[in-house]
Design an enzyme around this catalytic site. Structure first.
Site, PDB file in Angstrom:
ATOM      1  N   ASP A  38       0.862  -1.176   0.000  1.00  0.00           N
ATOM      2  CA  ASP A  38       0.000   0.000   0.000  1.00  0.00           C
ATOM      3  C   ASP A  38       0.902   1.230   0.000  1.00  0.00           C
ATOM      4  O   ASP A  38       2.095   1.135   0.326  1.00  0.00           O
ATOM      5  CB  ASP A  38      -0.887  -0.048   1.247  1.00  0.00           C
ATOM      6  N   ASP A  43      -1.519  -0.647   6.057  1.00  0.00           N
ATOM      7  CA  ASP A  43      -1.693  -0.093   7.408  1.00  0.00           C
ATOM      8  C   ASP A  43      -3.128  -0.099   7.895  1.00  0.00           C
ATOM      9  O   ASP A  43      -3.408   0.432   8.974  1.00  0.00           O
ATOM     10  CB  ASP A  43      -1.166   1.348   7.439  1.00  0.00           C
ATOM     11  N   ASP A  61      -0.185   5.103   0.920  1.00  0.00           N
ATOM     12  CA  ASP A  61      -0.453   6.070   1.987  1.00  0.00           C
ATOM     13  C   ASP A  61      -0.515   5.363   3.341  1.00  0.00           C
ATOM     14  O   ASP A  61      -1.304   4.434   3.523  1.00  0.00           O
ATOM     15  CB  ASP A  61      -1.778   6.784   1.731  1.00  0.00           C
TER      16      ASP A  61
END
Length: 218
Positions: A8, A168, A10
């Site tokens: 991922d 995250d 961001d």
């Protein structure tokens, strides 16, 4: 051993929250709405720009027409200011260099629109030879739909048992689950560890270098 690691963007590779918040506040203010404190944005991001703007708008104002109007303002601003405050998390550049030196293939799967994803990757990680850098595309559902992972696997065929997905958020863990690949939840991003646990992350780590042990495990 894992031979392909999909990241991922961001909250995982880059801390982008201040620039995302600034772009959203710019769009809100230009459209005549109140802005939000930057501290409010970690809870709003993760599902793409459309969902971010829906969450930022006042209740009842999140119509398709209003969201589209704000998205134009958002992109005008973000295209110019996406790297004003954005930076890699500590240890991420070194991790990517190490994985590349090990011969591990690297890819990016983001819900951010693809042009911005590629601009940020080119700016911050120019020495990495990515096998795929993918973001949100018209007509393709965003994560947690696994289509973006399947797209990457079509570009770099790899047995799913040899793929690791790193993110995250619960969105990322669910994406990995639906794609049937192992997941790593990172605690330095935008979401709490409780969310990673609730979405059944296969691994949870506190530092980037901890990924190396997972990748190397037989």
């Amino acid at each position: 051993m894992k031979r392909l690691v999909i990241f991922d963007l961001d909250g995982t590779l880059l801390n982008t929250i201040d620039d995302l918040g600034a772009a959203t506040n710019h769009a809100l203010e230009k459209a005549g709405f109140s802005s939000h404190p930057l501290a409010a944005y970690p809870a709003m991001v993760g599902n793409g720009v459309k969902k971010l703007l829906e969450r930022a708008l006042p209740s009842g104002m999140d119509t398709d027409e209003e969201v589209e109007r704000l998205r134009v303002f958002f992109r005008e601003y973000y295209d110019e200011h996406c790297a004003d405050h954005t930076k890699p998390y500590p240890g991420i550049p070194q991790l990517l260099d190490t994985l590349q030196a090990m011969g591990v293939k690297l890819a990016v799967a983001s819900n951010k629109y693809r042009d911005a994803v590629r601009a940020l990757i080119d700016r911050f990680f120019p020495s990495i030879e990515w096998v795929a850098v993918e973001g949100q595309k018209e007509g393709v559902p965003v994560k947690p739909d696994p289509s973006i992972v399947f797209d990457i696997l079509s570009q770099s065929p790899t047995p799913k048992a040899e793929v690791l997905y790193v993110g995250d958020s619960g969105v990322d863990m669910e994406t990995a689950r639906r794609a049937c690949v192992d997941s790593v939840g990172v605690t330095w991003g935008f979401r709490p560890m409780t969310e990673l646990k609730a979405y059944h992350a296969d691994h949870i780590i506190n530092t980037p270098e901890a990924i190396l042990d997972i990748v190397s495990a037989q």
